[in-house]
Design a protein around this motif. Sequence first.
Motif, PDB file in Angstrom:
ATOM      1  N   ARG A   1      42.107  38.907  32.270  1.00  0.00           N
ATOM      2  CA  ARG A   1      41.196  37.635  32.334  1.00  0.00           C
ATOM      3  C   ARG A   1      41.639  36.583  33.353  1.00  0.00           C
TER       4      ARG A   1
ATOM      5  N   PRO B   1      36.854  33.424  37.946  1.00  0.00           N
ATOM      6  CA  PRO B   1      35.817  33.968  38.442  1.00  0.00           C
ATOM      7  C   PRO B   1      35.629  33.843  39.993  1.00  0.00           C
TER       8      PRO B   1
ATOM      9  N   ARG C   1      37.802  36.802  41.167  1.00  0.00           N
ATOM     10  CA  ARG C   1      37.267  38.054  41.380  1.00  0.00           C
ATOM     11  C   ARG C   1      36.441  38.120  42.534  1.00  0.00           C
ATOM     12  N   THR C   2      35.580  37.067  42.776  1.00  0.00           N
ATOM     13  CA  THR C   2      34.701  37.187  43.968  1.00  0.00           C
ATOM     14  C   THR C   2      35.523  37.266  45.132  1.00  0.00           C
TER      15      THR C   2
ATOM     16  N   THR D   1      34.730  32.955  50.007  1.00  0.00           N
ATOM     17  CA  THR D   1      34.098  32.108  49.025  1.00  0.00           C
ATOM     18  C   THR D   1      33.288  31.087  49.574  1.00  0.00           C
TER      19      THR D   1
ATOM     20  N   GLU E   1      39.764  28.779  34.629  1.00  0.00           N
ATOM     21  CA  GLU E   1      38.843  28.373  35.279  1.00  0.00           C
ATOM     22  C   GLU E   1      38.373  29.001  36.662  1.00  0.00           C
TER      23      GLU E   1
ATOM     24  N   THR F   1      41.556  40.292  37.954  1.00  0.00           N
ATOM     25  CA  THR F   1      40.642  41.264  38.033  1.00  0.00           C
ATOM     26  C   THR F   1      41.071  42.806  37.684  1.00  0.00           C
TER      27      THR F   1
END
Length: 253
Positions: A53, A160, A163-164, A203, A157, A56
């Motif tokens: 969570r 994500p 993970r990107t 990013t 928060e 990744t």
Amino acid sequence: MEPRFACTACGKCCHGLLPLTLTDAVAHAVRFPLALVWTVVRSNAKSYDLATRLGTSVRLPNRKTVAVLIQPTAYLPNHFPCPALQADNLCGIHADKPSRCRTMPFYPYREEKDQADLLVPRKGWECDVSAEAPVVYRNHAILDRKDFDRERAELLEQAPVMRTYADYVLKYMPWIVNDLAKMAAAPAGGKLVTSLSSFLTATRRTDARELAAAQAPLMQAMAERTRTDPALADFHKNYAGWAKEMERLAQRP
């Protein structure tokens, strides 16, 4: 006996790598030389589900899947003090210190029920665990949980974004998967370090130039500090290379 704990401001925990939330890394970019530190969490680890969570999941060449945590980190050799640590061993940015420092000794990358052993001071640390110290953990729950909850929320928060970044690295630096596989197979695990410049590129942060401009002189200074110590050759190589990357990134139109 219920665990007791109080910080004595000995400064012993204020050395070496300091994991940061992304928010704190950006806020303190003028102070800490930053890198991204990757840690593998095997599927049989207690914290595996939480790690998926916060980080990744990566499928290894042997078809096993591991969780990978990617932590923005103040990248310092183990015996180097935090840049904010004063001569009296007190924090020079106490009112604005990172979430990681506020939450210590608890660790939000672990489930709350698995925190008890973190209340045992490491060798040389002067934490107060006497009967005079307050009870901080009861029935597998943190009693004063504001800082823990805040840091955990920040980590969730930012997940994500991390993970990107992981997807970018695994696409353009595919050999990283083999490094992760070696870490997963090693009894002691290990850490993989990647540059802040790769994160900023992946990013596409709008403040990338400003962050790079803040980091370049820090990396240059750390490269000089580690230049003559053979034991710090890897740190020196990274600092020197990243200083050049930061300079180039800071000058991009």
